[in-house]
Write a protein that holds these residues in place. Structure first.
Motif, short mmCIF file in Angstrom:
data_model
loop_
_atom_site.label_atom_id
_atom_site.label_comp_id
_atom_site.label_asym_id
_atom_site.label_seq_id
_atom_site.Cartn_x
_atom_site.Cartn_y
_atom_site.Cartn_z
N ALA A 6 0.82 -1.21 0.00
CA ALA A 6 0.00 0.00 0.00
C ALA A 6 0.86 1.26 0.00
CB ALA A 6 -0.93 0.00 1.21
N LYS A 7 0.44 2.23 -0.79
CA LYS A 7 1.01 3.58 -0.76
C LYS A 7 0.04 4.54 -0.09
CE LYS A 7 4.51 2.09 -3.09
NZ LYS A 7 5.80 1.85 -2.39
N ALA A 8 -1.23 4.10 0.00
CA ALA A 8 -2.26 4.87 0.68
C ALA A 8 -3.29 3.89 1.22
CB ALA A 8 -2.93 5.87 -0.27
N ALA A 65 -16.07 -2.00 -3.00
CA ALA A 65 -16.57 -1.54 -4.30
C ALA A 65 -15.91 -0.25 -4.76
CB ALA A 65 -18.08 -1.36 -4.23
N CYS A 66 -15.48 0.58 -3.81
CA CYS A 66 -14.95 1.91 -4.16
C CYS A 66 -13.44 1.94 -4.32
CB CYS A 66 -15.37 2.92 -3.09
SG CYS A 66 -17.15 3.24 -3.05
N MET A 67 -12.76 0.85 -4.06
CA MET A 67 -11.30 0.83 -4.13
C MET A 67 -10.82 0.40 -5.51
SD MET A 67 -10.62 -0.97 -0.43
CE MET A 67 -8.84 -0.75 -0.43
N PRO A 68 -9.58 0.71 -5.86
CA PRO A 68 -9.02 0.21 -7.12
C PRO A 68 -9.05 -1.32 -7.14
CG PRO A 68 -7.61 1.91 -6.18
CD PRO A 68 -8.63 1.59 -5.13
N ASN A 69 -9.04 -1.88 -8.34
CA ASN A 69 -9.04 -3.34 -8.46
C ASN A 69 -7.81 -3.95 -7.77
OD1 ASN A 69 -11.32 -2.99 -9.95
ND2 ASN A 69 -10.42 -3.61 -11.92
N GLN A 70 -7.97 -5.21 -7.33
CA GLN A 70 -6.91 -5.96 -6.66
C GLN A 70 -6.53 -5.34 -5.31
OE1 GLN A 70 -6.22 -8.83 -8.20
NE2 GLN A 70 -7.51 -8.15 -9.91
N SER A 71 -7.50 -4.76 -4.62
CA SER A 71 -7.26 -4.15 -3.31
C SER A 71 -7.62 -5.11 -2.19
CB SER A 71 -8.06 -2.86 -3.18
OG SER A 71 -7.56 -1.85 -4.03
N HIS A 72 -7.36 -4.68 -0.97
CA HIS A 72 -7.56 -5.51 0.22
C HIS A 72 -8.36 -4.75 1.27
CE1 HIS A 72 -4.38 -8.41 -1.06
NE2 HIS A 72 -3.90 -7.32 -1.65
N VAL A 73 -9.36 -5.40 1.84
CA VAL A 73 -10.10 -4.87 2.97
C VAL A 73 -9.77 -5.75 4.18
CG1 VAL A 73 -12.35 -4.30 3.95
CG2 VAL A 73 -11.98 -4.11 1.48
N ASN A 87 -4.63 6.08 -4.95
CA ASN A 87 -4.33 4.66 -5.10
C ASN A 87 -4.34 3.96 -3.74
OD1 ASN A 87 -3.78 2.32 -6.57
ND2 ASN A 87 -1.56 2.55 -6.36
N ALA A 88 -5.45 4.14 -3.03
CA ALA A 88 -5.63 3.53 -1.71
C ALA A 88 -6.05 2.07 -1.90
CB ALA A 88 -6.68 4.29 -0.91
N THR A 89 -5.10 1.16 -1.72
CA THR A 89 -5.34 -0.25 -2.03
C THR A 89 -5.53 -1.12 -0.80
OG1 THR A 89 -2.94 -0.59 -2.13
CG2 THR A 89 -4.08 -0.12 -4.21
N VAL A 90 -5.51 -0.52 0.39
CA VAL A 90 -5.80 -1.25 1.62
C VAL A 90 -6.80 -0.44 2.44
CG1 VAL A 90 -4.89 -2.09 3.83
CG2 VAL A 90 -3.61 -2.50 1.72
N ALA A 91 -7.85 -1.10 2.89
CA ALA A 91 -8.85 -0.48 3.77
C ALA A 91 -8.83 -1.19 5.11
CB ALA A 91 -10.24 -0.56 3.16
N LEU A 92 -8.83 -0.41 6.18
CA LEU A 92 -8.88 -0.95 7.54
C LEU A 92 -10.27 -0.68 8.09
CD1 LEU A 92 -5.40 0.39 8.74
CD2 LEU A 92 -5.93 -1.77 7.58
#
Length: 333
Positions: free
Chosen positions: A149-151, A235-243, A217-222
């Motif tokens: 993750a960069k964001a 649904a709102c994150m870029p593809n290939q992201s992680h929650v 480019n927020a690819t990780v959600a906590l």
């Protein structure tokens, strides 16, 4: 002189309503090798404590029991063994044993391995909040960085843990999107310099979240909320992201649209601090504690808004439940 008995809060019923406590006298326990007795100084109330009181946590103890997951105090007796003897006379942060009594008491018996010595620069009240929130913030940011993750984005951003996560993420060079529920929470965070604060109740929330997630480019959600929010994040994150789901404040099962998993390639993870820590050896834990304690008076500092005695335990839980984002509530025997 260690007394023959001590006072403790006792929980006798799991309930989704505000709990009813009894303050009882407990006999001083015998110590086995590797165990210590701690004279407790302070113990915070965390969301995990509320889940435990409702019978909804990953650990459900036989009733009656003494609640409380973390705290601080001074080791006053040792049952023997190298580490237990080393801790005698030292101030420690401690977590309750899954099979033993909790921290909301004058004294607590615990395996020495569940204690972390506090640096002399750390006061006992701040030290009581060393484990649950700071170690959760540290480990979640490390996991996010390991995922590239960069964001990041996070829910429950106005709470003590959410603010820790934000400050630590910025220190590590990550941009952060902070999600809150109310306008006053947004204003409070923006007054501290938080730049990307969104209100989940706003009509344009999902569109704005999608735009900012793409821009940063927020690819990780906590996610500390769960329920429908987990699916919204995915649904709102870029593809290939992680929650990463680490809480269930919504009180509902996580809901994710199949399209987010199939077509966007999103991944949903579960996180539990107990599991994370169990995968570290004692030396790794001591080193981790040292890194965290260096930041306890800065990025990982908790604000305290109230202190309650054991006899005021019910009031303490009511106060914290009413305003979970206004600072920590301590139980101080």
């Amino acid at each position: 002189m260690i007394p023959e008995s001590y006072r403790a809060i006792e929980l006798r019923e799991y309930t989704e309503d505000l709990p009813s406590f009894q303050v009882v006298q407990k006999k001083r326990p015998e110590l086995a090798k590797g165990e210590v007795l701690i004279k407790m100084a302070a113990s915070p109330i965390n969301p995990s404590d509320l889940s435990f009181l409702r019978g909804q946590y990953g650990i459900k103890k036989k009733l009656p029991c003494v609640p409380g997951f973390e705290g601080s105090g001074t080791v006053v007796a040792s049952g023997g063994g190298f580490y237990a003897n080393y801790l005698k006379g030292k101030n420690v942060a401690c977590s309750a044993s899954p099979a033993g009594e909790g921290t909301w008491a004058e004294y607590m018996k615990v395996p020495a391995q569940l204690c972390l010595p506090l640096k002399k620069s750390i006061e006992l009240e701040q030290g009581s909040m060393t484990i649950v929130n700071p170690l959760t913030a540290w480990s979640l940011i490390e996991i996010a960085r390991d995922l590239g993750a960069k964001a990041i984005m996070q829910t429950a951003a106005a709470g003590a843990l959410g603010q820790m996560i934000h400050r630590l993420a910025k220190k590590k060079g990550l941009d952060v999107i902070d999600i809150v529920r109310r306008e006053d929470q947004k204003q409070a965070l923006e007054s501290q310099g938080f730049e990307n604060v969104l209100i989940s109740e706003d009509a344009k929330f999902e569109r704005e979240l999608r735009v900012r997630a793409g821009k940063l480019n927020a690819t990780v959600a906590l996610d500390a909320v769960g329920g429908e929010m987990t699916g919204t994040l995915a649904a709102c994150m870029p593809n290939q992201s992680h929650v990463i789901v680490y809480g269930g404040l919504a009180g509902e099962a996580c809901s994710v649209h199949p399209g987010s998993l199939i077509f966007q390639g999103q991944t949903v993870h579960g996180y539990w601090l107990s599991t994370y820590l169990s995968q570290r050896n004692p030396l790794q834990l001591v080193r981790l504690s040292g890194r965290v304690q260096k930041l306890l008076n800065t990025e990982l500092k908790s604000q305290i808004r109230g202190r309650y005695s054991l006899e005021e335990g019910e009031k303490a839980v009511k106060d914290y439940t009413a305003t979970m984002s206004g600072g920590k509530i301590l139980i101080t025997p």
